[in-house]
Design a protein around this motif. Structure first.
Motif, PDB file in Angstrom:
ATOM      1  N   VAL A  28       1.013  -1.091  -0.170  1.00 56.97           N
ATOM      2  CA  VAL A  28      -0.153   0.169   0.110  1.00 56.97           C
ATOM      3  C   VAL A  28       0.693   1.103   0.017  1.00 56.97           C
ATOM      4  O   VAL A  28       1.742   1.401   1.022  1.00 56.97           O
ATOM      5  N   ARG A  31      -0.162   7.021  -4.740  1.00 58.16           N
ATOM      6  CA  ARG A  31       0.117   7.307  -6.141  1.00 58.16           C
ATOM      7  C   ARG A  31      -0.798   8.242  -6.561  1.00 58.16           C
ATOM      8  O   ARG A  31      -1.813   8.026  -6.465  1.00 58.16           O
ATOM      9  N   PRO A  35      -4.829   6.737  -2.797  1.00 58.09           N
ATOM     10  CA  PRO A  35      -4.127   5.400  -2.242  1.00 58.09           C
ATOM     11  C   PRO A  35      -4.138   4.449  -3.159  1.00 58.09           C
ATOM     12  O   PRO A  35      -4.858   4.170  -4.163  1.00 58.09           O
ATOM     13  N   ALA A  36      -3.064   3.604  -3.260  1.00 62.53           N
ATOM     14  CA  ALA A  36      -2.860   2.459  -4.115  1.00 62.53           C
ATOM     15  C   ALA A  36      -2.471   1.198  -3.409  1.00 62.53           C
ATOM     16  O   ALA A  36      -1.901   1.239  -2.590  1.00 62.53           O
ATOM     17  N   LEU A  60       5.991  -0.021  -9.752  1.00 57.64           N
ATOM     18  CA  LEU A  60       5.960  -0.116  -8.448  1.00 57.64           C
ATOM     19  C   LEU A  60       7.721   0.188  -8.023  1.00 57.64           C
ATOM     20  O   LEU A  60       7.472   0.694  -6.931  1.00 57.64           O
ATOM     21  N   VAL A  68       7.926   5.351   2.710  1.00 57.20           N
ATOM     22  CA  VAL A  68       7.243   4.422   3.779  1.00 57.20           C
ATOM     23  C   VAL A  68       6.122   3.866   3.282  1.00 57.20           C
ATOM     24  O   VAL A  68       5.281   4.650   2.878  1.00 57.20           O
ATOM     25  N   VAL A  69       5.955   2.611   3.246  1.00 58.09           N
ATOM     26  CA  VAL A  69       4.702   1.822   2.660  1.00 58.09           C
ATOM     27  C   VAL A  69       4.029   1.056   3.784  1.00 58.09           C
ATOM     28  O   VAL A  69       4.754   0.726   4.782  1.00 58.09           O
ATOM     29  N   ALA A  70       2.949   0.587   3.767  1.00 53.71           N
ATOM     30  CA  ALA A  70       2.415  -0.562   4.493  1.00 53.71           C
ATOM     31  C   ALA A  70       2.332  -1.751   3.479  1.00 53.71           C
ATOM     32  O   ALA A  70       2.288  -1.567   2.297  1.00 53.71           O
ATOM     33  N   GLU A  72       0.747  -5.490   3.848  1.00 52.97           N
ATOM     34  CA  GLU A  72      -0.352  -6.108   4.651  1.00 52.97           C
ATOM     35  C   GLU A  72      -0.868  -7.619   4.025  1.00 52.97           C
ATOM     36  O   GLU A  72      -0.630  -7.828   2.770  1.00 52.97           O
ATOM     37  N   THR A  89       4.809  -1.806   8.547  1.00 49.37           N
ATOM     38  CA  THR A  89       4.890  -0.503   8.002  1.00 49.37           C
ATOM     39  C   THR A  89       6.342  -0.066   8.041  1.00 49.37           C
ATOM     40  O   THR A  89       7.169  -0.229   9.158  1.00 49.37           O
TER      41      THR A  89
END
Lengths: 146, 146
Positions: A28, A31, A35-36, A60, A68-70, A72, A89
């Motif tokens: 996540v 973009r 949110p992407a 990507l 900083v990304v998440a 999941e 995260t």
């Protein structure tokens, strides 16, 4: 975090143990100010980070390098109303160190399509949170932050 | 969007047909300047929107009301290397119209735990994108935006 939200919060070790069982997760990021979310398969590098493998030319790779990304992963049984969800995260970065790249080419995530142009993206597990959904407990608004 | 990324882009109708098969998805938004992702179950309201049901007191309800969010559902077979992923991007809002609320109490998503404090959150399907992963095609960097 909810009070009395009916979820059991998982500790870092439990989260990493569950992540190790999963093969596909979702990265996540933001973009173009939206949110992407992108499904990806992955592997864990020890207990410290999530590793993805993507094309060096991919959007990507460009979108998440240094950001900083998440990340999941979850496993939910909609019949039993049970499952778990874990979120990592942290900062994502393309692996540039030649020694690391050589090691990951053997031990890192496999590409479903071999490509000599692949790069590895590491997501540092700076924050690892998760919740276990016990059968029948509320799923909605599962709060994955500490 | 990738050139030659090996995915088949799905049209809106195909995306909605696949979403209708799913029971659990993930709502993606920004929380405290960090990407946040929460598994939720959901239903489709006609073909125009995704409906969630959450506690009126939930952080989710507060976090997404009036905000553009992404909602993702997927089905991936890591063995066959096949599956699909659909993302709905649009503004989320708590349903406040009494007539709509009464209708959704019957036709909307069920709560896994009944609560008189529930509210419905509608995500307008302003942008609906998806990709089908054909067996063996690249999973990484699946680009879900048009």
């Amino acid at each position: 975090m909810y009070a009395n939200d009916g979820f059991r919060e998982l500790d870092r070790q439990e989260c990493l143990r569950l992540l190790a069982k999963a093969t596909v997760g979702r990265i996540v990021h933001t973009r173009q100010a939206l949110p992407a979310v992108l499904p990806v398969n992955f592997s864990l590098d020890g207990e410290g980070s999530v590793l993805l493998r993507t094309s060096a030319a991919s959007e990507l790779a460009r979108a998440v390098d240094g950001v900083v990304v998440a990340f999941e992963a979850d496993e939910v049984d909609p019949v039993a109303h049970s499952g778990w969800s874990v979120v990592v995260t942290g900062r994502a970065s393309i692996v540039t160190d030649p020694a690391q790249r050589a090691r990951l080419a053997h031990s890192g995530p496999r590409s479903w399509v071999a490509s000599p142009q692949d790069v590895f993206v590491r997501i540092e597990a700076e924050l690892v949170t998760g919740r276990e959904l016990v059968g029948g407990r509320r799923m909605y608004g599962l709060d994955l932050t500490p």
